[in-house]
Design a protein around this motif. Structure first.
Motif, short mmCIF file in Angstrom:
data_model
loop_
_atom_site.label_atom_id
_atom_site.label_comp_id
_atom_site.label_asym_id
_atom_site.label_seq_id
_atom_site.Cartn_x
_atom_site.Cartn_y
_atom_site.Cartn_z
N LEU A 98 1.54 16.08 -1.21
CA LEU A 98 0.72 14.99 -0.87
C LEU A 98 1.58 13.86 -0.61
CD1 LEU A 98 -1.84 13.36 0.07
CD2 LEU A 98 -2.15 12.93 -2.55
N ALA A 99 2.55 13.37 -1.74
CA ALA A 99 3.55 12.45 -1.52
C ALA A 99 4.49 12.68 -0.37
CB ALA A 99 4.31 12.25 -2.89
N SER A 100 4.86 13.76 -0.30
CA SER A 100 5.75 14.12 0.74
C SER A 100 5.07 14.01 2.30
CB SER A 100 6.30 15.71 0.67
OG SER A 100 6.97 16.12 1.80
N THR A 101 3.82 14.48 2.42
CA THR A 101 3.03 14.33 3.43
C THR A 101 3.11 12.57 3.78
OG1 THR A 101 1.79 16.26 3.07
CG2 THR A 101 0.91 14.62 4.74
N VAL A 102 2.53 11.95 2.91
CA VAL A 102 2.42 10.57 3.02
C VAL A 102 3.65 9.98 3.44
CG1 VAL A 102 1.79 8.34 2.16
CG2 VAL A 102 0.42 10.36 1.43
N SER A 103 4.65 10.29 3.05
CA SER A 103 5.96 9.66 3.32
C SER A 103 6.55 10.12 4.80
CB SER A 103 7.15 10.46 2.31
OG SER A 103 8.66 9.96 2.85
N GLN A 104 5.99 11.29 5.29
CA GLN A 104 6.42 11.74 6.58
C GLN A 104 5.53 10.88 7.58
OE1 GLN A 104 5.73 15.75 7.37
NE2 GLN A 104 6.16 15.52 9.73
N VAL A 105 4.34 10.52 7.17
CA VAL A 105 3.39 9.74 8.18
C VAL A 105 4.19 8.33 8.14
CG1 VAL A 105 1.27 8.54 8.53
CG2 VAL A 105 1.38 11.17 7.63
N LEU A 106 4.54 7.85 6.95
CA LEU A 106 5.28 6.55 7.18
C LEU A 106 6.44 6.64 8.10
CD1 LEU A 106 4.85 5.25 3.42
CD2 LEU A 106 3.22 4.95 5.52
N GLN A 107 7.22 7.58 7.80
CA GLN A 107 8.43 7.52 8.51
C GLN A 107 8.12 7.77 10.08
OE1 GLN A 107 10.98 10.95 7.36
NE2 GLN A 107 12.58 10.18 8.79
N VAL A 108 7.32 8.36 10.61
CA VAL A 108 6.95 8.68 11.90
C VAL A 108 6.29 7.19 12.28
CG1 VAL A 108 5.57 9.88 13.59
CG2 VAL A 108 6.50 11.31 11.83
#
Length: 976
Positions: free
Chosen positions: A259-269
């Protein structure tokens, strides 16, 4: 200007119009535009009506006329009119505004201009205002009617006016550069500092650098709402960024990290897209659109992370993500797809373990076996399973245990049980049958198992079902094709496996030089391949970018195209688990019946523990109770004379016997009864029998001493008590391969039933002996008395009825139903494919449930359940009364009654008979109430009762009614 000083208006006609002959004639008749605009008519712009010629309006011009007109106007060029400033009209000129484009070269006669058209020039269109056209007045400057049309300068002047005509209180609000202000707002939405918004006092919150500010053309009230929205967006983004940083310490589980990795990817995009595509907003509306898109994407993640707290497990995180995805399912399409992709990523670790457990994916790392006592992995843990009966007795066994708390709440219980049972049966095959095709991961992988993942539409679900059926059939075919070289005997299989491995071509030492060179060349070629790159954009990044750019479709799917979310786990994972379970469970049952002789072990319990073997009952009865047998008691100076000895319970004073006496009296009884039975089976039915082990009996069955409490030991000390033989039990250890069917709880039930049947067997011998003793008294011309004769007859009838009911009805009827079910199961195992005629038993767990149910039914019929203890206590009191009377008759027969016996009230046969009759009446009354209660609850039976419907009589609906018929058919004991 015209010659008379008046202004002329020039109307430029687009040069793509082709002038007809009529227009050229009008031009020739009106050489000047002044006469046209100086018409004295009311409407100066009215045109004379055009009368069509006889050739019509749309006649093509002759070529020669076109050349003539072109020659006349050769010196007249159509000037390119410069653009007129806004609010002004173009000054008239002396040149004719309508002109034809002509080439400098002469054209041949008969040339058609429509076949070779010239491309006219494209002058810049000048500004024209309809107000000036209709009024005919020229205005030197444009006068806007609205303040907004006058530009931001006029609006700023109104806002700075001292009298504040707009009442907005923006007189003293400073104006900042618009471009700087928009860039600062964008940085604020991203949670970063800028010139106009900074962090003060070391806090993380952003504050404006000026108390009040605004951009040119806008009031501070309008900008304040946008500033607040950007501030909330920045706060959300900062909060999600801090969650990502702290998630690895607060939520270190696999799903938490996902979940943390997914949220980090959304923020990066989001940050990358804003940095490349939205870094220079041209207007507030564009900035507002960008911020709205960011807020819409980040809002579900903020709602999700706000529910997370320290110490949550993977299952809790999965539940939160699942419910959040379900909550936004009725929202816009892009948001639904984002949360579905998030659910897919977060549930990835859990789905991987699910596939590893059921066997469709190769298990990573060290295998999870029963040796990992106390450890857990996913929703499975290894611990000592505690079996507890109705009386609180406990037994433990190390096994795989399902942890319901580790399974997400959205998974139904039946699917969860199917998944767990499939994995446990698969590990049974891997543990005891290593050469079985299902124990080889390559065999399963070659059948192309479907991948478990979330499915949201019916088309994908139907495709998964068809693929699961194809995988199941392919796996069954692979097992059948490899079964010819597979032996069900573990020892034989191990010998064959060693023989195969000795000449295996997979061993490098078994290859020649050419083969080794080919392997090395193939390895070099594989390593020479370029490293696979993952430049392709993933699904989540694409969806987020499409939403930010506004190119994502916003159409919502039809409601009937997606099943309800409560069905998604069943449709997504239940299909694969069911296909795998059908194959694994069927193969496990085959191994239990064929390789481990399950039927023979169950039949052994029926014949020995449940006293279904008549030879055993006869031999055991004589060895324990016959007073005519030679005693096994050791006496000083007296040698044992016979090889057949007994304990002679009831004919001796010292009790309990020593362990050596037990061994001598019971030695060889079980093995002889078993061997006789096996020899008879070999003659009658040529079926598979046990290979005898060291002890001669399967499961090392033998007589043993039961663990007793101090109180129970005191009761065993009295040879005339009913509990005198409670220390004797049958010891049986189920093989580990049969532990899924014959559990420690079942062995406790068998032991409890054997304990009661041993008492009944003793009572049967006692009443028969009592009948012989009474006849001996009569033969000795001694009147036994009416009470004694009645007691002997009625006690024999009572014990015979109870014994017959216990053995022929309470045990035989349920076991007969059980045997029929086993026959159906074995018949189903030999059917091709996965077709089955028995819908209730398709797995070892179902078979174990049926086995336990049979024993529960037997214990219910034998009054051994906890709620039936008063009935059993009443029956034991009747047995004790009979034993006291038998002791009295035996002493009287031996002439040892004496005064001490006559002094006791219990020595009176009449008193004992009245006590016996009263208790029998009470017992029959209780049995009648049980029978009536069973009849009233006949319509409320569940599935378990329907399975054993065959065991009920035709008249009444309870087996107790059959006992009543045996005891008191003519209502002899009925109170009148």
């Amino acid at each position: 200007m015209a010659s008379d000083g008046s202004e002329e208006y020039v109307f430029a006609i687009p040069n793509f119009w082709r002038p007809s002959k009529l227009l050229l004639d009008l031009e020739a008749e009106a050489p000047s535009t002044a006469s046209f605009f100086s018409n004295d008519l009311t409407n100066p712009f009215a045109l004379d009506p055009i009368t069509p010629t006889q050739d019509g309006f749309f006649k093509l011009l002759p070529i020669h006329e076109l050349h003539t007109d072109s020659a006349k106007d050769d010196d007249k060029k159509d000037p390119v009119t410069p653009p007129v400033p806004k609010g002004q009209l173009e000054k008239p000129s002396d040149e004719l505004p309508i002109a034809l484009d002509s080439d400098d070269e002469d054209e041949e006669e008969g040339h058609d201009i429509w076949l070779e058209p010239r491309i006219p020039s494209k002058p810049k269109p000048p500004y024209r205002a309809w107000d000036g056209f209709f009024s005919g007045n020229l205005t030197t400057s444009y006068q806007p009617m609205m303040v907004t049309e006058a530009g931001p300068a006029a609006y700023d002047a109104l806002l700075r006016s001292s009298n504040d005509p707009l009442k907005l209180r923006n007189t003293d609000v400073p104006v900042v550069d618009t471009k700087t202000y928009l860039s600062s707002l964008l940085a604020l939405a991203l949670g970063g500092e800028s010139v106009l918004f900074t962090r003060k006092d070391g806090t993380q919150s952003l504050r404006p650098a000026l108390p009040k500010m605004r951009a040119s053309g806008y009031s501070s009230h309008v900008l304040q709402a946008l500033e607040n929205k950007c501030l909330r967006c920045g706060s959300t983004l900062v909060g999600l960024r801090s969650f990502v940083q702290s998630a690895y310490s607060e939520h270190p589980s696999r799903c938490g990290v996902a979940l943390a990795s997914t949220v980090s990817q959304v923020l990066q995009v989001v940050q990358e897209w804003v940095a490349f595509h939205g870094r220079n907003p041209r207007s507030l509306l564009q900035l507002q659109s960008t911020v709205n898109s960011m807020v819409a994407i980040l809002r579900p993640f903020k709602a999700l992370t706000s529910q997370l707290r320290h110490g949550l497990t993977d299952e809790d995180i999965l539940n939160l993500v699942f419910h959040q995805a379900y909550a936004v399912d009725s929202n816009e399409e892009y948001l639904r797809q984002i949360m579905r992709e998030v659910l897919r990523r977060v549930s990835g670790p859990w789905i991987e373990f699910l596939e590893e457990w059921i066997g469709t994916r190769r298990e990573q790392g060290l295998p999870f076996t029963k040796a990992n006592l106390g450890e857990s992995k996913g929703f499975v843990k290894v611990e000592a399973r505690v079996f507890r009966d109705d009386f609180g007795r406990e037994l433990a066994e190390v096994d795989y245990v399902l942890a319901p708390g580790k399974m997400p709440n959205f998974m139904p219980e039946d699917v969860t049980e199917t998944i767990f049972e499939t994995g446990r049966n698969l590990r049974f095959i891997r543990s005891f049958h290593e050469d079985h095709p299902l124990a080889q991961q390559d065999v399963i992988a070659s059948s192309d198992p479907p991948q478990a993942k979330w499915l949201y539409d019916w088309d994908a679900i139907l495709r998964l079902e068809s693929r699961a059926v194809a995988y199941r059939d392919c796996l069954i075919e692979a097992i059948q094709s490899s079964r010819s070289g597979y032996s069900l005997d573990p020892m034989e299989a191990s010998v064959h496996s060693l023989a195969d491995k000795s000449g295996s071509v997979l061993m490098f030492f078994g290859l020649d030089q050419i083969g080794m060179e080919e392997r090395i060349a193939a390895s070099i070629e594989q390593f020479a391949q370029p490293v696979a790159t993952h430049d392709a954009e993933d699904t989540l990044s694409r969806i987020v970018r499409d939403r930010l750019s506004g190119t994502h479709a916003s159409a919502i799917e039809l409601s009937n195209s997606t099943p309800h979310w409560s069905l998604l786990p069943v449709l997504s994972f239940g299909v694969i688990a069911s296909a795998q379970a059908q194959v694994v469970n069927k193969e496990t049952l085959k191994l239990l019946f064929a390789a481990h002789n399950l039927r023979d072990h169950l039949r052994l319990q029926r014949e020995f523990q449940l006293l279904g073997n008549g030879i055993l009952c006869s031999r055991l009865s004589h060895a324990l109770f016959d007073p005519d047998m030679d005693t096994a008691e050791r006496r000083s100076g007296v040698a044992r004379r016979s090889s057949v000895m007994g304990l002679r319970l009831g004919g001796r004073d010292n009790w309990p016997p020593a362990s050596s006496e037990l061994r001598l009296a019971l030695m060889g009884i079980l093995s002889e009864c078993y061997s006789v039975n096996q020899d008879r089976k070999k003659v009658e039915r040529n079926e598979h029998v046990f290979d005898k082990d060291i002890s001669g009996l399967p499961g090392d069955m033998s007589f043993a001493v039961r663990d007793l409490t101090e109180e129970e030991i005191d009761k065993c000390m009295d040879p005339d008590s009913l509990e005198a033989l409670d220390f004797l039990r049958l010891s049986y250890t189920a093989p580990p391969q049969l532990s899924p069917i014959i559990t420690p709880m079942n062995l406790m039930q068998y032991d409890c039933i054997f304990k009661l049947l041993l008492r009944v067997l003793r009572m049967t011998f006692v009443v028969n002996q009592l009948f012989r003793d009474a006849n001996s008294l009569a033969r000795d011309w001694e009147d036994p008395g009416d009470a004694t004769l009645r007691f002997v007859r009625e006690s024999q009838h009572f014990v015979a009825s109870v014994s017959t009911y216990f053995l022929d009805t309470g045990i035989a009827v349920p076991w007969r139903v059980f045997e029929r079910k086993l026959d159906k199961v074995e018949a189903d195992l030999h059917r091709p494919g996965t077709s089955s005629s028995s819908e209730e038993i398709q797995s070892p767990d179902k078979l174990q449930e049926l086995h336990t149910l049979v024993l529960d039914r037997i214990m219910l019929a034998l009054f051994l359940r906890k709620r039936q203890q008063p009935v059993l206590k009443l029956l034991e009191d009747i047995f004790n009364t009979i034993l006291r009377f038998a002791r009295h008759v035996r002493l009287k027969l031996l002439g040892k009654g004496g005064k001490e016996a006559d002094a006791r009230a219990e020595a009176d046969p009449s008193a004992l008979y009245m006590e016996f009759k009263k208790k029998v009446q009470i017992f029959i009354t209780v049995c009648r109430s049980l029978s009536e209660k069973a009849r009233r609850t006949d319509g409320k039976r569940g599935r378990e009762d329907r399975i054993f419907k065959e065991q009920y009589g035709t008249g009444d609906d309870s087996m107790v009614a059959q006992l009543l018929v045996k005891l008191d058919m003519c209502d002899y004991y009925l109170k009148r």
